[in-house]
Motif scaffolding. Structure first.
Motif, PDB file in Angstrom:
ATOM      1  N   THR A 137      68.532  60.401  56.130  1.00  0.00           N
ATOM      2  CA  THR A 137      69.241  58.977  55.990  1.00  0.00           C
ATOM      3  C   THR A 137      70.282  58.702  55.347  1.00  0.00           C
ATOM      4  O   THR A 137      70.305  59.376  54.249  1.00  0.00           O
ATOM      5  N   CYS A 139      73.153  56.133  53.177  1.00  0.00           N
ATOM      6  CA  CYS A 139      73.033  55.008  52.379  1.00  0.00           C
ATOM      7  C   CYS A 139      74.962  54.698  51.880  1.00  0.00           C
ATOM      8  O   CYS A 139      75.313  55.789  51.625  1.00  0.00           O
ATOM      9  N   ASN A 155      66.741  48.932  54.043  1.00  0.00           N
ATOM     10  CA  ASN A 155      67.670  48.730  55.379  1.00  0.00           C
ATOM     11  C   ASN A 155      68.735  49.848  54.606  1.00  0.00           C
ATOM     12  O   ASN A 155      69.829  50.185  55.827  1.00  0.00           O
ATOM     13  N   ILE A 158      70.361  54.366  56.354  1.00  0.00           N
ATOM     14  CA  ILE A 158      70.414  54.588  57.524  1.00  0.00           C
ATOM     15  C   ILE A 158      70.370  55.438  58.481  1.00  0.00           C
ATOM     16  O   ILE A 158      70.922  56.431  57.702  1.00  0.00           O
ATOM     17  N   ASP A 162      72.810  56.186  63.289  1.00  0.00           N
ATOM     18  CA  ASP A 162      72.972  54.593  63.363  1.00  0.00           C
ATOM     19  C   ASP A 162      73.844  54.708  62.483  1.00  0.00           C
ATOM     20  O   ASP A 162      74.423  52.976  62.299  1.00  0.00           O
ATOM     21  N   TYR A 163      73.931  55.497  61.660  1.00  0.00           N
ATOM     22  CA  TYR A 163      74.945  54.789  60.603  1.00  0.00           C
ATOM     23  C   TYR A 163      76.810  54.865  61.159  1.00  0.00           C
ATOM     24  O   TYR A 163      76.902  55.814  62.465  1.00  0.00           O
TER      25      TYR A 163
END
Length: 195
Positions: A137, A139, A155, A158, A162-163
């Motif tokens: 993910t 951040c 949340n 990410i 989806d980033y």
């Protein structure tokens, strides 16, 4: 964000650790604090102190040196955590391996711990994502730093796909991996960071 775009922008990722942890990394790979607690069978008291409570000083357990969390005061965490309690947030952070996308930020962290020998792992992003993309993910902020207490919660992490990255200001602060990286030394170079 497409993987190929991420690789073009950030071909290397950077993980700073204490030099004292290098033998353990050679033996077991790179782990989150939570994964290390499982690997070394921390007892309940050790788990509470390292994974759920804020580490107020560097903790040395079972041959592992874990960084303190001095920048994450309870007051600052209360002011900006969204939809998550402090123990839940600390537990979440401790389940992740953190890599900087910019070398300068890793070296800045090394300056904070200049009295200790540090090593920098310079990780090949393509090789890391080839095996760990599903656990990665991004951040936008340094999630464990509360120097500038911006809102954060679950949340904040990410999934790579989806980033949204449109321009330089969208550069993430960190990439996290939610699983051990056993082959880390096969895909990274290790350098000592001078004090």
């Amino acid at each position: 964000m497409e993987h190929s775009n991420f690789l073009d922008l950030f071909p290397k990722l950077y993980h700073l650790t204490f030099a004292a942890n290098l033998p353990g990394i050679r033996a077991h790979g790179l782990h989150s604090a939570a994964s290390l607690a499982d690997l070394h069978a921390f007892d309940d008291t050790e788990r509470e102190a390292t994974l759920i409570q804020r580490r107020r000083c560097i903790q040395n357990l079972h041959g592992i040196s874990l960084r303190d969390q001095h920048a994450a005061s309870e007051k600052k965490m209360k002011s900006c955590l969204v939809g998550i309690t402090i123990p839940e947030w600390l537990t979440l952070l401790n389940s992740k391996i953190f890599l900087f996308v910019e070398k300068e930020k890793a070296l800045r962290l090394a300056e904070v711990y200049a009295e200790y020998p540090n090593v920098l792992l310079e990780v090949d992003t393509a090789q890391l994502l080839a095996t760990h993309a599903a656990h990665a993910t991004l951040c936008r902020i340094a999630s464990g730093s509360f120097t500038n207490p911006r809102p954060r919660g679950r949340n904040s992490f990410i999934p790579l796909n989806d980033y949204v990255y449109r321009k330089k200001r969208d550069t993430p602060a960190e990439l996290t991996v939610d699983a051990p990286i056993p082959n880390i030394l096969e895909i990274a170079t290790v350098t000592s960071v001078a004090a």
